[in-house]
Design a protein around this motif. Structure first.
Motif, PDB file in Angstrom:
ATOM      1  N   GLY A 287     -19.078 -11.680  -5.677  1.00  0.00           N
ATOM      2  CA  GLY A 287     -19.538 -11.532  -4.306  1.00  0.00           C
ATOM      3  C   GLY A 287     -18.442 -11.811  -3.290  1.00  0.00           C
ATOM      4  O   GLY A 287     -18.297 -11.084  -2.299  1.00  0.00           O
ATOM      5  N   THR A 288     -17.633 -12.846  -3.536  1.00  0.00           N
ATOM      6  CA  THR A 288     -16.560 -13.186  -2.603  1.00  0.00           C
ATOM      7  C   THR A 288     -15.507 -12.090  -2.558  1.00  0.00           C
ATOM      8  O   THR A 288     -15.069 -11.672  -1.478  1.00  0.00           O
ATOM      9  CB  THR A 288     -15.920 -14.522  -3.005  1.00  0.00           C
ATOM     10  OG1 THR A 288     -16.919 -15.532  -3.124  1.00  0.00           O
ATOM     11  CG2 THR A 288     -14.896 -14.959  -1.962  1.00  0.00           C
ATOM     12  N   ILE A 289     -15.092 -11.622  -3.737  1.00  0.00           N
ATOM     13  CA  ILE A 289     -14.074 -10.566  -3.784  1.00  0.00           C
ATOM     14  C   ILE A 289     -14.589  -9.289  -3.126  1.00  0.00           C
ATOM     15  O   ILE A 289     -13.864  -8.610  -2.393  1.00  0.00           O
ATOM     16  CB  ILE A 289     -13.654 -10.295  -5.240  1.00  0.00           C
ATOM     17  CG1 ILE A 289     -12.947 -11.520  -5.834  1.00  0.00           C
ATOM     18  CG2 ILE A 289     -12.724  -9.091  -5.321  1.00  0.00           C
ATOM     19  CD1 ILE A 289     -12.604 -11.373  -7.305  1.00  0.00           C
ATOM     20  N   LEU A 290     -15.862  -8.957  -3.380  1.00  0.00           N
ATOM     21  CA  LEU A 290     -16.435  -7.737  -2.810  1.00  0.00           C
ATOM     22  C   LEU A 290     -16.454  -7.792  -1.281  1.00  0.00           C
ATOM     23  O   LEU A 290     -16.042  -6.844  -0.607  1.00  0.00           O
ATOM     24  CB  LEU A 290     -17.848  -7.522  -3.345  1.00  0.00           C
ATOM     25  CG  LEU A 290     -18.585  -6.291  -2.802  1.00  0.00           C
ATOM     26  CD1 LEU A 290     -17.891  -5.014  -3.231  1.00  0.00           C
ATOM     27  CD2 LEU A 290     -20.041  -6.292  -3.260  1.00  0.00           C
ATOM     28  N   ILE A 291     -16.914  -8.906  -0.720  1.00  0.00           N
ATOM     29  CA  ILE A 291     -17.003  -9.024   0.739  1.00  0.00           C
ATOM     30  C   ILE A 291     -15.616  -8.975   1.366  1.00  0.00           C
ATOM     31  O   ILE A 291     -15.393  -8.292   2.382  1.00  0.00           O
ATOM     32  CB  ILE A 291     -17.730 -10.314   1.131  1.00  0.00           C
ATOM     33  CG1 ILE A 291     -19.184 -10.266   0.645  1.00  0.00           C
ATOM     34  CG2 ILE A 291     -17.690 -10.518   2.641  1.00  0.00           C
ATOM     35  CD1 ILE A 291     -19.981  -9.110   1.198  1.00  0.00           C
ATOM     36  N   LEU A 292     -14.652  -9.664   0.771  1.00  0.00           N
ATOM     37  CA  LEU A 292     -13.294  -9.653   1.316  1.00  0.00           C
ATOM     38  C   LEU A 292     -12.677  -8.260   1.232  1.00  0.00           C
ATOM     39  O   LEU A 292     -12.003  -7.813   2.173  1.00  0.00           O
ATOM     40  CB  LEU A 292     -12.421 -10.666   0.559  1.00  0.00           C
ATOM     41  CG  LEU A 292     -12.781 -12.140   0.740  1.00  0.00           C
ATOM     42  CD1 LEU A 292     -11.857 -13.016  -0.092  1.00  0.00           C
ATOM     43  CD2 LEU A 292     -12.704 -12.541   2.198  1.00  0.00           C
ATOM     44  N   ALA A 293     -12.901  -7.577   0.107  1.00  0.00           N
ATOM     45  CA  ALA A 293     -12.343  -6.232  -0.047  1.00  0.00           C
ATOM     46  C   ALA A 293     -12.973  -5.252   0.942  1.00  0.00           C
ATOM     47  O   ALA A 293     -12.281  -4.422   1.544  1.00  0.00           O
ATOM     48  CB  ALA A 293     -12.540  -5.748  -1.482  1.00  0.00           C
ATOM     49  N   LEU A 294     -14.292  -5.347   1.124  1.00  0.00           N
ATOM     50  CA  LEU A 294     -14.963  -4.461   2.068  1.00  0.00           C
ATOM     51  C   LEU A 294     -14.532  -4.751   3.501  1.00  0.00           C
ATOM     52  O   LEU A 294     -14.416  -3.829   4.323  1.00  0.00           O
ATOM     53  CB  LEU A 294     -16.478  -4.598   1.945  1.00  0.00           C
ATOM     54  CG  LEU A 294     -17.092  -4.066   0.643  1.00  0.00           C
ATOM     55  CD1 LEU A 294     -18.604  -4.280   0.640  1.00  0.00           C
ATOM     56  CD2 LEU A 294     -16.761  -2.585   0.447  1.00  0.00           C
ATOM     57  N   PHE A 295     -14.284  -6.003   3.812  1.00  0.00           N
ATOM     58  CA  PHE A 295     -13.772  -6.334   5.146  1.00  0.00           C
ATOM     59  C   PHE A 295     -12.414  -5.684   5.359  1.00  0.00           C
ATOM     60  O   PHE A 295     -12.128  -5.149   6.444  1.00  0.00           O
ATOM     61  CB  PHE A 295     -13.667  -7.849   5.304  1.00  0.00           C
ATOM     62  CG  PHE A 295     -13.075  -8.269   6.628  1.00  0.00           C
ATOM     63  CD1 PHE A 295     -13.867  -8.371   7.759  1.00  0.00           C
ATOM     64  CD2 PHE A 295     -11.722  -8.563   6.739  1.00  0.00           C
ATOM     65  CE1 PHE A 295     -13.327  -8.748   8.975  1.00  0.00           C
ATOM     66  CE2 PHE A 295     -11.171  -8.934   7.951  1.00  0.00           C
ATOM     67  CZ  PHE A 295     -11.975  -9.032   9.075  1.00  0.00           C
ATOM     68  N   PHE A 296     -11.574  -5.705   4.347  1.00  0.00           N
ATOM     69  CA  PHE A 296     -10.249  -5.086   4.453  1.00  0.00           C
ATOM     70  C   PHE A 296     -10.380  -3.578   4.656  1.00  0.00           C
ATOM     71  O   PHE A 296      -9.654  -2.987   5.475  1.00  0.00           O
ATOM     72  CB  PHE A 296      -9.445  -5.385   3.185  1.00  0.00           C
ATOM     73  CG  PHE A 296      -7.970  -5.178   3.330  1.00  0.00           C
ATOM     74  CD1 PHE A 296      -7.165  -6.163   3.849  1.00  0.00           C
ATOM     75  CD2 PHE A 296      -7.390  -3.984   2.944  1.00  0.00           C
ATOM     76  CE1 PHE A 296      -5.812  -5.970   3.997  1.00  0.00           C
ATOM     77  CE2 PHE A 296      -6.036  -3.780   3.076  1.00  0.00           C
ATOM     78  CZ  PHE A 296      -5.238  -4.783   3.602  1.00  0.00           C
ATOM     79  N   VAL A 297     -11.307  -2.945   3.934  1.00  0.00           N
ATOM     80  CA  VAL A 297     -11.532  -1.507   4.103  1.00  0.00           C
ATOM     81  C   VAL A 297     -12.018  -1.202   5.520  1.00  0.00           C
ATOM     82  O   VAL A 297     -11.568  -0.246   6.167  1.00  0.00           O
ATOM     83  CB  VAL A 297     -12.544  -1.005   3.062  1.00  0.00           C
ATOM     84  CG1 VAL A 297     -12.946   0.439   3.349  1.00  0.00           C
ATOM     85  CG2 VAL A 297     -11.958  -1.104   1.653  1.00  0.00           C
ATOM     86  N   CYS A 298     -12.945  -2.023   6.030  1.00  0.00           N
ATOM     87  CA  CYS A 298     -13.456  -1.814   7.393  1.00  0.00           C
ATOM     88  C   CYS A 298     -12.360  -2.013   8.430  1.00  0.00           C
ATOM     89  O   CYS A 298     -12.312  -1.282   9.442  1.00  0.00           O
ATOM     90  CB  CYS A 298     -14.620  -2.765   7.661  1.00  0.00           C
ATOM     91  SG  CYS A 298     -16.106  -2.401   6.706  1.00  0.00           S
ATOM     92  N   MET A 299     -11.482  -2.975   8.204  1.00  0.00           N
ATOM     93  CA  MET A 299     -10.372  -3.185   9.137  1.00  0.00           C
ATOM     94  C   MET A 299      -9.462  -1.970   9.172  1.00  0.00           C
ATOM     95  O   MET A 299      -9.004  -1.539  10.243  1.00  0.00           O
ATOM     96  CB  MET A 299      -9.573  -4.422   8.729  1.00  0.00           C
ATOM     97  CG  MET A 299     -10.183  -5.744   9.173  1.00  0.00           C
ATOM     98  SD  MET A 299     -10.426  -5.849  10.961  1.00  0.00           S
ATOM     99  CE  MET A 299      -8.776  -5.460  11.547  1.00  0.00           C
ATOM    100  N   ASN A 300      -9.190  -1.392   8.005  1.00  0.00           N
ATOM    101  CA  ASN A 300      -8.367  -0.182   7.967  1.00  0.00           C
ATOM    102  C   ASN A 300      -9.039   0.974   8.711  1.00  0.00           C
ATOM    103  O   ASN A 300      -8.374   1.752   9.406  1.00  0.00           O
ATOM    104  CB  ASN A 300      -8.102   0.232   6.516  1.00  0.00           C
ATOM    105  CG  ASN A 300      -7.059  -0.638   5.853  1.00  0.00           C
ATOM    106  OD1 ASN A 300      -6.231  -1.251   6.526  1.00  0.00           O
ATOM    107  ND2 ASN A 300      -7.086  -0.707   4.545  1.00  0.00           N
ATOM    108  N   LEU A 301     -10.366   1.080   8.577  1.00  0.00           N
ATOM    109  CA  LEU A 301     -11.089   2.130   9.282  1.00  0.00           C
ATOM    110  C   LEU A 301     -11.008   1.936  10.796  1.00  0.00           C
ATOM    111  O   LEU A 301     -10.757   2.891  11.551  1.00  0.00           O
ATOM    112  CB  LEU A 301     -12.553   2.137   8.830  1.00  0.00           C
ATOM    113  CG  LEU A 301     -13.484   3.123   9.549  1.00  0.00           C
ATOM    114  CD1 LEU A 301     -13.044   4.555   9.312  1.00  0.00           C
ATOM    115  CD2 LEU A 301     -14.930   2.911   9.093  1.00  0.00           C
ATOM    116  N   ILE A 302     -11.201   0.706  11.252  1.00  0.00           N
ATOM    117  CA  ILE A 302     -11.135   0.420  12.684  1.00  0.00           C
ATOM    118  C   ILE A 302      -9.742   0.711  13.231  1.00  0.00           C
ATOM    119  O   ILE A 302      -9.579   1.315  14.303  1.00  0.00           O
ATOM    120  CB  ILE A 302     -11.530  -1.052  12.949  1.00  0.00           C
ATOM    121  CG1 ILE A 302     -13.002  -1.265  12.612  1.00  0.00           C
ATOM    122  CG2 ILE A 302     -11.257  -1.427  14.399  1.00  0.00           C
ATOM    123  CD1 ILE A 302     -13.432  -2.716  12.656  1.00  0.00           C
ATOM    124  N   VAL A 303      -8.714   0.304  12.489  1.00  0.00           N
ATOM    125  CA  VAL A 303      -7.335   0.555  12.925  1.00  0.00           C
ATOM    126  C   VAL A 303      -7.051   2.055  12.957  1.00  0.00           C
ATOM    127  O   VAL A 303      -6.399   2.555  13.881  1.00  0.00           O
ATOM    128  CB  VAL A 303      -6.346  -0.172  11.995  1.00  0.00           C
ATOM    129  CG1 VAL A 303      -4.922   0.286  12.256  1.00  0.00           C
ATOM    130  CG2 VAL A 303      -6.459  -1.673  12.190  1.00  0.00           C
TER     131      VAL A 303
END
Length: 317
Positions: A287-303
Motif C-alpha cells: 500500500g505504501t509503495i503504491l500510494i507513493l508511486a501513484l503520487f509520483f505519476v500524478c506529479m508528472n502529469l501535473i508538470v
C-alpha cells in the motif's frame, strides 16, 4: 489544451496499471515469509494454513493480484499484518506528514535554487558563477542523512535550540499549526532541501547559460532591449525545463525521504515504509509503495500539463 490533457490522461492509465503490477510483484519476490512475525514459532500446519487463508496468501499470485487490485481501486488496501489496522488509514496519515515535510522543503529549496541558478547563468564564467557552482555541487554531494545527523548534533545537542526527533511535543504524530510544532519541522525540512537546491541551481544555470548564447537573445540585444527585458524572455524559455526538474524533485522528496524521516523519527511515509520492510508487513508495504508511486505519476502529469500551458509548442508533441 483540452485535447492535450485528455491524451495525457489516457497515457497515465497503462502507467498506473504497470505501477500496481510492479508494486505487487516487487514485494512478493523478496525472500522470507510475511507471516513469520505474527505466527507462533510452534504453530501447527493447520494454524499456518488458516493464517494464510485469512490473508489470501494461499491463492496463486495472479488471483492474489486481481483481488488486491480490485480492493485497491475501491480504496481498500487491506489490513496491516503487524498491527491489524487498515493500511489505508496508516498510509494516508503518514503521507500527510510526508507531504508537509516535502512541501516545506520545496518552499525552501526551489526559490533558492532558482535564484542561484539564474544568477550563475547570468554571470556565466565569472567568480559568481564559480561560487554558485561550488555551492550547488556541495549540496548535491553531501549525503543528506549525514547532514541531518550533523544538524542534530549542532542545533539540538550542542546549542539546544531545536528538537531533534518527532513531529510534535512528547513524540506526538498529530500535526498542529503552532510555533511548538513548527520547531520540529525546521531541521528535517532544511536537511531535505539541500539536495534539491543543488540540482535545481545546476539545471537552471545550464539552461540560462545556453539560452543566453542562442541567436534570438543576441537579436533581442541587437534591437536595443534592456537586460531586464531580455531576462524575461530567457526565463520564459527556461521555465518548462525548470518546472519539470522541480516536479520530479517534489516527487523524490515525498518518496525518497526515508533516510531523513528515519534520522529525525518523522512519522511520514518513508518511516512507515522502513518499518514495513523490517517487519515484512506485506499489505502495508504494498500500500505504501503504491500510494507513493501513484503520487509520483500524478506529479508528472501535473508538470506535463503545466509545461504545455507555459510553452504551447509542447502540445504539438
Amino acid at each position: 489544451m483540452l485535447t492535450h490533457l485528455v491524451r495525457r490522461l489516457i497515457y497515465v492509465l497503462p502507467v498506473c496499471f504497470g505501477v500496481s503490477l510492479f508494486c505487487f510483484l516487487l514485494v512478493h519476490i523478496a525472500p522470507g515469509d510475511p507471516l513469520t512475525s505474527i505466527m507462533p514459532v510452534d504453530a501447527s500446519a493447520e494454524q499456518q494454513a488458516e493464517m494464510r487463508a485469512a490473508y489470501g496468501l494461499d491463492k496463486p499470485l495472479p488471483v492474489q493480484y486481481a483481488i488486491w487490485l480490485g480492493k485497491a481501486v475501491s480504496g481498500d488496501l487491506g489490513k496491516s499484518i503487524a498491527t491489524g489496522r487498515p493500511v489505508a488509514d496508516e498510509v494516508f496519515r503518514a503521507v500527510q506528514n510526508s507531504l508537509l515535510l516535502a512541501f516545506t522543503a520545496s518552499a525552501i529549496a526551489f526559490p533558492i535554487g532558482l535564484i542561484l541558478g539564474f544568477v550563475a547563468g547570468y554571470f556565466r564564467d565569472t567568480a559568481i558563477d564559480r561560487m554558485v557552482t561550488a555551492i550547488a555541487v556541495t549540496g548535491v554531494s553531501v549525503p543528506n542523512y549525514w547532514l541531518g545527523i550533523v544538524l542534530v548534533i549542532v542545533f539540538s545537542v550542542t546549542l539546544g535550540w531545536l528538537p531533534s526527533m518527532g513531529a510534535g511535543p512528547g513524540g506526538s504524530t498529530q500535526w498542529h499549526w503552532d510555533l511548538e510544532h513548527l520547531r520540529f519541522l525546521i531541521l528535517p525540512s532544511v536537511t531535505l532541501a539541500v539536495v534539491p537546491i543543488g540540482l535545481v541551481a545546476r539545471t537552471v544555470r545550464a539552461l540560462v547559460g545556453d539560452i543566453y548564447s542562442m541567436d534570438f537573445v543576441q537579436a533581442l540585444q541587437a534591437k536595443g532591449l534592456r537586460g531586464g527585458d531580455v531576462l524575461r524572455h530567457v526565463i520564459k524559455n527556461a521555465a518548462p525545463t525548470a518546472l519539470s526538474v522541480m516536479g520530479l524533485q517534489l516527487g523524490y522528496l515525498l518518496g525518497g525521504s526515508i533516510l531523513i524521516e528515519t534520522v529525525f523519527n518523522w512519522p511520514g511515509s518513508g518511516f512507515l515504509l522502513s518499518n514495513a520492510i523490517f517487519q515484512r508487513d506485506l499489505p502495508l508495504l504494498q500500500g505504501t509503495i503504491l500510494i507513493l508511486a501513484l503520487f509520483f505519476v500524478c506529479m508528472n502529469l501535473i508538470v506535463d500539463v503545466a509545461q504545455a500551458a507555459i510553452d504551447p509548442r509542447i502540445k504539438r508533441n
